[in-house]
Design an enzyme around this catalytic site. Structure first.
Site, PDB file in Angstrom:
ATOM      1  N   LYS A 173     -25.288   1.780  -3.126  1.00 38.49           N
ATOM      2  CA  LYS A 173     -26.491   1.328  -2.446  1.00 38.49           C
ATOM      3  C   LYS A 173     -27.068   2.440  -1.566  1.00 38.49           C
ATOM      4  O   LYS A 173     -26.371   3.020  -0.724  1.00 38.49           O
ATOM      5  CB  LYS A 173     -26.194   0.092  -1.590  1.00 38.49           C
ATOM      6  CG  LYS A 173     -25.854  -1.144  -2.408  1.00 38.49           C
ATOM      7  CD  LYS A 173     -26.997  -1.549  -3.320  1.00 38.49           C
ATOM      8  CE  LYS A 173     -26.693  -2.834  -4.069  1.00 38.49           C
ATOM      9  NZ  LYS A 173     -27.769  -3.193  -5.017  1.00 38.49           N
ATOM     10  N   GLU A 212     -31.869   3.954  -9.731  1.00 39.82           N
ATOM     11  CA  GLU A 212     -32.241   2.560  -9.969  1.00 39.82           C
ATOM     12  C   GLU A 212     -33.241   2.073  -8.916  1.00 39.82           C
ATOM     13  O   GLU A 212     -32.955   2.102  -7.721  1.00 39.82           O
ATOM     14  CB  GLU A 212     -31.001   1.663  -9.962  1.00 39.82           C
ATOM     15  CG  GLU A 212     -31.318   0.220 -10.319  1.00 39.82           C
ATOM     16  CD  GLU A 212     -30.084  -0.606 -10.654  1.00 39.82           C
ATOM     17  OE1 GLU A 212     -30.232  -1.823 -10.868  1.00 39.82           O
ATOM     18  OE2 GLU A 212     -28.970  -0.035 -10.724  1.00 39.82           O
ATOM     19  N   ASP A 219     -28.814   2.897  -6.316  1.00 39.55           N
ATOM     20  CA  ASP A 219     -29.739   1.759  -6.305  1.00 39.55           C
ATOM     21  C   ASP A 219     -30.365   1.619  -4.923  1.00 39.55           C
ATOM     22  O   ASP A 219     -29.689   1.226  -3.966  1.00 39.55           O
ATOM     23  CB  ASP A 219     -28.995   0.486  -6.691  1.00 39.55           C
ATOM     24  CG  ASP A 219     -29.912  -0.727  -6.777  1.00 39.55           C
ATOM     25  OD1 ASP A 219     -31.144  -0.539  -6.727  1.00 39.55           O
ATOM     26  OD2 ASP A 219     -29.393  -1.847  -6.898  1.00 39.55           O
ATOM     27  N   LYS A 247     -32.581 -10.058 -14.452  1.00 45.15           N
ATOM     28  CA  LYS A 247     -31.975 -11.090 -13.614  1.00 45.15           C
ATOM     29  C   LYS A 247     -32.426 -12.464 -14.126  1.00 45.15           C
ATOM     30  O   LYS A 247     -33.633 -12.759 -14.172  1.00 45.15           O
ATOM     31  CB  LYS A 247     -32.388 -10.900 -12.150  1.00 45.15           C
ATOM     32  CG  LYS A 247     -31.952  -9.559 -11.542  1.00 45.15           C
ATOM     33  CD  LYS A 247     -30.472  -9.558 -11.235  1.00 45.15           C
ATOM     34  CE  LYS A 247     -29.972  -8.193 -10.768  1.00 45.15           C
ATOM     35  NZ  LYS A 247     -30.483  -7.800  -9.454  1.00 45.15           N
ATOM     36  N   ASP A 281     -35.270  -2.719 -11.945  1.00 42.95           N
ATOM     37  CA  ASP A 281     -34.670  -4.030 -11.758  1.00 42.95           C
ATOM     38  C   ASP A 281     -35.697  -4.981 -11.153  1.00 42.95           C
ATOM     39  O   ASP A 281     -36.248  -5.841 -11.828  1.00 42.95           O
ATOM     40  CB  ASP A 281     -33.439  -3.875 -10.855  1.00 42.95           C
ATOM     41  CG  ASP A 281     -32.759  -5.187 -10.507  1.00 42.95           C
ATOM     42  OD1 ASP A 281     -33.337  -6.260 -10.760  1.00 42.95           O
ATOM     43  OD2 ASP A 281     -31.648  -5.153  -9.963  1.00 42.95           O
TER      44      ASP A 281
END
Length: 368
Positions: A165, A218, A193, A265, A241
């Site tokens: 992260k 990401e 990400d 998702k 995403d």
């Protein structure tokens, strides 16, 4: 076959490892899940689950799911749960937008349809492409030393894929990722990400300073256009995403050449029906694919596993085992995890055996 009864349960699922932390102070202590059961007049029951990650991650929030299910569910009574496209159109007609609210209902219909056909859900989704999918683990946002230590521990446990992260202070995140990369063996797969946490300016700063590190970038920025502006100077693969919100958004990403891979998702897209549709088109267009969700336990993880394993192996990135994140159990015969790989449970439908007594009393029930 007709839908006879729908029940909805509210289940808070605390995290095993404490708060889940992202950049900019975003954190959650638990998944706040809605679980639905849809029972048919033939005596078969299907299960679905949806859990937002707090109020900060997606355009979804737990109280909204609970309120929306109450509005939509009565319209499904008497309908054939196997008419999945028809059920989806009906939900979109009676309740505009808010796809996340429809996700658990759609998932339960798929589970019921597969159970009625006496086949695993993976069969209805296109067939099993492999027996297991490779899992990744998350290195949550924290201090440099804490993130490096967590990465070491994950690799020591036998995992080879990390999602690190970032998305906070750029210079601090450069230091964090440099330390994480130095702490794990060469060849460890790293995704950085940012969860749409940066401006293009910040994302370019980060990418330029970390050119020597092997990773996939990401969702650095919020919009497709912002991410595309970063991609033009990027010498690494990019996965989007949060930008993948619909079939139209996916096609726009493809038209622009804005990504090499997509993370789909289930709840963000509105359920298994639309996730499967977008997955299949994206595979044909050449994208690498991860199928997961915003959160949940055994039910949602089983759906993710069936969608992952029906994705061609050469187009599949990785998967995640959310049921291992939480301290509560909702079902037996959960998705099997061996080492760093996950399969699908044996049996028809999702394959899991939900234990209603573990869910408490339904907060809503409707039938005829």
């Amino acid at each position: 076959m007709q839908i006879e009864t729908i029940k909805a349960y509210h289940v808070v699922q605390p995290f095993v490892d404490g708060p889940y932390r992202m950049s900019k102070g975003r954190e959650a202590d638990a998944f706040d899940a809605v679980i639905v059961s849809i029972a048919s007049d033939s005596g078969i029951t299907g299960w679905g689950e949806m859990a937002p990650l707090g109020n900060f991650y997606s355009a979804a929030f737990p109280a909204g799911v609970r309120a929306g299910v109450v509005e939509i569910a009565p319209h499904l009574i008497g309908r054939d749960p196997r008419g999945l496209a028809s059920i989806g159109r009906l939900m979109d007609t009676v309740f505009k937008g808010h796809p996340y609210i429809k996700s658990a209902l759609d998932m339960a219909c798929w589970d019921l349809a597969a159970r009625a056909a006496d086949v695993p859900l993976v069969t209805l989704l296109g067939g099993k492409e492999s027996d297991t999918a490779e899992l990744y683990k998350v290195v949550t946002h924290g201090s440099v030393d804490a993130m490096a230590a967590l990465a070491k521990r994950i690799v020591k446990d036998g995992f080879h894929r990390l999602q690190v992260k970032v998305g906070g202070n750029v210079h601090d995140d450069i230091e964090r990722v440099t330390a994480v990369a130095a702490s794990v063996p060469k060849g460890t797969v790293i995704f950085c990400d940012a969860n749409a946490g940066w401006t293009p300016y910040q994302a370019r700063q980060f990418a330029d300073a970390t050119r020597s590190i092997d990773y996939t970038f990401e969702q650095p920025c919020t919009t497709i256009d912002e991410n595309m502006s970063v991609r033009r100077m990027l010498d690494k693969p990019m996965v989007l995403d949060e930008s993948v919100t619909s079939l139209e958004a996916m096609l726009e990403i493809h038209r622009l050449g804005a990504a090499d891979g997509l993370t789909l998702k289930i709840s963000r897209l509105g359920g298994v029906t639309k996730t499967r549709q977008i997955r299949d088109v994206a595979v044909d267009l050449g994208f690498m694919i991860t199928v997961e969700d915003t959160g949940g336990a055994e039910i949602d993880t089983a759906a993710m596993a069936h969608l992952s394993l029906s994705t061609p192996e050469e187009r599949r990135l990785h998967a995640i085992a959310f049921h291992e994140w939480v301290t509560v159990r909702t079902a037996s015969n959960m998705p099997p995890v061996t080492g760093s790989r996950m399969g699908v449970p044996d049996g028809p439908g999702l394959g899991i055996d939900v234990v209603p007594d573990l869910l408490g009393k339904p907060f809503f029930e409707v039938g005829r």
